[in-house]
Design a protein around this motif. Structure first.
Motif, PDB file in Angstrom:
ATOM      1  N   THR A  45       0.813  -1.227   0.000  1.00  0.00           N
ATOM      2  CA  THR A  45       0.000   0.000   0.000  1.00  0.00           C
ATOM      3  C   THR A  45       0.846   1.276   0.000  1.00  0.00           C
ATOM      4  OG1 THR A  45      -0.060  -0.030   2.413  1.00  0.00           O
ATOM      5  CG2 THR A  45      -1.918  -1.066   1.247  1.00  0.00           C
ATOM      6  N   ASN A  46       2.168   1.145  -0.111  1.00  0.00           N
ATOM      7  CA  ASN A  46       3.018   2.339  -0.016  1.00  0.00           C
ATOM      8  C   ASN A  46       3.753   2.666  -1.317  1.00  0.00           C
ATOM      9  OD1 ASN A  46       4.753   0.159   0.121  1.00  0.00           O
ATOM     10  ND2 ASN A  46       6.238   1.221   1.437  1.00  0.00           N
ATOM     11  N   LYS A  88       9.592   5.362   4.033  1.00  0.00           N
ATOM     12  CA  LYS A  88       8.147   5.121   4.126  1.00  0.00           C
ATOM     13  C   LYS A  88       7.557   4.515   2.860  1.00  0.00           C
ATOM     14  CE  LYS A  88       7.150   9.278   6.922  1.00  0.00           C
ATOM     15  NZ  LYS A  88       6.527  10.612   6.820  1.00  0.00           N
ATOM     16  N   TYR A  89       8.078   4.982   1.736  1.00  0.00           N
ATOM     17  CA  TYR A  89       7.409   4.656   0.473  1.00  0.00           C
ATOM     18  C   TYR A  89       8.280   3.777  -0.414  1.00  0.00           C
ATOM     19  CZ  TYR A  89       4.874   8.853   2.017  1.00  0.00           C
ATOM     20  OH  TYR A  89       4.183   9.779   2.754  1.00  0.00           O
ATOM     21  N   LEU A 146      -0.329   4.170  -3.919  1.00  0.00           N
ATOM     22  CA  LEU A 146      -0.630   5.241  -2.973  1.00  0.00           C
ATOM     23  C   LEU A 146      -0.722   6.561  -3.738  1.00  0.00           C
ATOM     24  CD1 LEU A 146      -0.986   6.274  -0.061  1.00  0.00           C
ATOM     25  CD2 LEU A 146       1.503   6.596   0.011  1.00  0.00           C
ATOM     26  N   CYS A 147       0.215   6.743  -4.687  1.00  0.00           N
ATOM     27  CA  CYS A 147       0.234   8.021  -5.396  1.00  0.00           C
ATOM     28  C   CYS A 147       0.984   7.892  -6.720  1.00  0.00           C
ATOM     29  CB  CYS A 147       0.913   9.072  -4.502  1.00  0.00           C
ATOM     30  SG  CYS A 147       0.616  10.780  -5.001  1.00  0.00           S
ATOM     31  N   LEU A 369       1.379  13.978   0.619  1.00  0.00           N
ATOM     32  CA  LEU A 369       1.601  12.545   0.839  1.00  0.00           C
ATOM     33  C   LEU A 369       1.245  12.149   2.271  1.00  0.00           C
ATOM     34  CD1 LEU A 369       4.972  12.013  -1.076  1.00  0.00           C
ATOM     35  CD2 LEU A 369       2.696  11.227  -1.767  1.00  0.00           C
ATOM     36  N   LYS A 370       1.554  13.030   3.221  1.00  0.00           N
ATOM     37  CA  LYS A 370       1.244  12.746   4.626  1.00  0.00           C
ATOM     38  C   LYS A 370      -0.276  12.624   4.801  1.00  0.00           C
ATOM     39  CE  LYS A 370       2.377  14.271   9.322  1.00  0.00           C
ATOM     40  NZ  LYS A 370       1.044  13.972   9.837  1.00  0.00           N
ATOM     41  N   GLY A 373      -1.482   9.385   3.415  1.00  0.00           N
ATOM     42  CA  GLY A 373      -1.121   8.260   4.272  1.00  0.00           C
ATOM     43  C   GLY A 373      -1.984   8.188   5.520  1.00  0.00           C
ATOM     44  N   ASP A 374      -2.409   9.365   5.999  1.00  0.00           N
ATOM     45  CA  ASP A 374      -3.195   9.413   7.233  1.00  0.00           C
ATOM     46  C   ASP A 374      -4.629   8.939   7.042  1.00  0.00           C
ATOM     47  OD1 ASP A 374      -1.023  10.325   8.538  1.00  0.00           O
ATOM     48  OD2 ASP A 374      -1.647  12.433   8.634  1.00  0.00           O
TER      49      ASP A 374
END
Lengths: 375, 375
Positions: A45-46, A88-89, A146-147, A369-370, A373-374
């Protein structure tokens, strides 16, 4: 310590499963060159897919060897603690179809003839560029990104991806681009193509077997392009009227004179060492033909499928892709009630701002992005 | 009924009285081609000198023959009842030194060799271009001009004339120009020169004796230039994404596709029929080197000699010579207490607005000339 990466290659289409292009043609053997940075998490998912611009490639970040002087083209954005944080990604970047840096393009071998395609390579579109990238992320085990993110031609890909594969992503960062290529931008590309096509060494694209490539044409095209990527005031400040070497006097001297002239020569010379003239022709044609409207009566209609949360970014001094173009996208997405953020970032560096380490640019991407993710 | 004019030629310098250039070289034989419209009054107080731009010539107005389809390049401004009213004023326009439309330039015969100068022609400056024109008006019996006027490179000449010959004129109309050429504008010219210089037919400028001129290079240069002369929005409205002919499909087709591309090809093709590539090189070098500062610490100092009443005109959509450049001139003249009018005229046509029949533009010029005449 330099973070290292390597370019991988994968054959994604073959004769049993050819790539179907928008023009109707099929490409039997399609390889894609790509790099990844960071680690895919267990739920996959990242993942973030980065799209490169006209002259870019899969080498978006890190170094290939410890001795490399320069990292990948987007290294200021990608890495530990950077907006595309590799802690993170899981970041992916692939060379586009039609390119010349590992992915199949006009300089690749045509399996039917055993010779480079040249102009027997079929015409491609921005949508076509996405097809191998979609297959690549599936191969990597990613169902939903995710993006996505990209600037210039990369922004066209980000916008087109959100339309073509609406459920395949959570967010999209669409930078310094336009819903269709403007007449002025087409015109600049068109003169660049004219320079290549009229270079005696182009030989209707069949120049691979001998030593002479149409480098004068490609250099001319790159120099034209380069001017359009820079901000007017930053050029003035950087170069102004500084004269690079003593003027000849009673004898005309056409060698470089103002610093900006030698700068352009240098940029042109370094580009022709790393880029294939036919790839330049094919990719600029794809850019010029880009039209997210696709026959729809307005942009909101054209973007009706979009589900992704989006951030649209423009730069104040970008006159090639001015903010009005970004605002068209923002307004259409808002009409469709898409969660859309818009930033017009103050920068003197023109269109090339998306390749410049600007704190506000990085903060905007990081924040978007934060928030993604949240959720 | 079409008003007719003819281009005259006059030898203004010879071996006994050569033209001394800023570079230190001397030109023994200098011919100037010029046209005049209207009649000089008995006191010789109604003369207006018009300066043409890069691609212009002495044929500023009227028709050469009754069968001509197009009049001179500035005919919308010059004639009976027009701002430069030939019932009131005596209008003069001369082809610049270095040009190829009748005045001495690189394609002229070098009297020392009996062959065309080519690159043995010495480098010229905007100031050098003024010298034969100053001698021409003296030959015509004019001690003091009522006014000068010019746009783009013509505006550079108008500004330079006001500095070099401060007591020789009553007024000056300085249109769509800048006190020095900007880095961006130099860059565009520089790529155009690169295209000419790297055309295999250029042969270091010695191409006159055979049939092949560096037309691909000149065409490329003109196409680049032409884009920079147009407004972004007017291009979009004029061409947008109109496709000129059916797209090929599974086969790439690099022939003209979008209307803007065929328009540029047409513009390039018609330019190369009428312009000498070496003249293009010499004149763009003079433009790029233009620097009214001339070592002075600021523009007010550089313009200290100016006595003429001035009108400075810019156009809203001119991004090549943006209004900020005109405003620099206006501010410096105001500091020097020069009677200065400034108009930023709303127009979508970009830099080329100075060649477009715009009512506000004509009214501004008419008003300025009327006020000059009334004094």
């Amino acid at each position: 310590m330099k973070a290292l990466a390597k370019t991988e290659k994968i054959l994604l289409y073959d004769r049993s499963d050819p790539l179907e292009l928008d023009c109707g043609a099929e490409l039997p053997n399609v390889e894609v060159a790509f790099e990844t940075y960071g680690k895919l998490n267990s739920r996959a998912t990242n993942a973030i897919l980065i799209f490169h611009a006209l002259s870019g490639d899969a080498h978006a970040a890190f170094y290939h060897t410890k001795d490399d002087k320069k990292p990948g083209w987007g290294d200021f954005m990608i890495g530990q603690g950077k907006p595309f944080d590799t802690e993170k990604y899981f970041i992916i970047c692939a060379n586009v179809l039609g390119g010349c840096k590992g992915s199949t393009g006009p300089s690749s071998t045509n399996p039917d003839t055993g010779k480079p395609y040249g102009t027997s390579f079929p015409p491609i579109t921005i949508s076509d560029m996405l097809k191998p990238q979609k297959k690549l992320i599936e191969y990597l085990g990613i169902k939903r990104l995710l993006c996505t993110a990209g600037g210039s031609m990369g922004g066209m890909q980000a916008l087109q991806w959100a339309v073509n594969y609406p459920s395949s992503l959570e967010g999209a960062i669409i930078i310094a681009t336009s819903p269709t290529h403007t007449a002025q931008a087409i015109a600049f590309n068109s003169v660049g193509r004219y320079a290549i096509l009229s270079d005696p060494n182009w030989k209707t694209g069949d120049y691979y077997h001998n030593g002479s490539r149409p480098l004068i044409g490609l250099k001319t095209a790159r120099m034209i392009g380069h001017i359009t990527y820079l901000g007017q005031l930053s050029m003035e400040e950087k170069f102004g009227r500084k004269i690079q070497e003593g003027k000849g006097c009673s004898k005309i001297d056409f060698s470089k004179e103002f610093e900006v002239e030698s700068y352009l020569q240098y940029q042109g010379d370094s580009f022709v060492k790393r880029f294939d003239p036919n790839s330049y022709l094919y990719i600029t044609k794809a850019i010029d033909a880009f039209d997210i409207y696709n026959g729809k009566k307005n942009l909101a209609q054209a973007l009706k499928n979009v589900q992704a949360k989006t951030m649209v970014i423009s730069f104040t001094s970008d006159w090639l892709y001015p903010k009005e173009e970004s605002l068209k996208i923002v307004k259409a997405l808002k009409i469709n009630s898409i969660d859309t953020a818009y930033c017009n970032i103050d920068s003197p560096y023109g269109h090339d701002s998306f390749l410049v380490d600007l704190p506000k640019f990085k903060d905007a991407v990081k924040g978007f992005l934060k928030a993604l993710g949240d959720r």
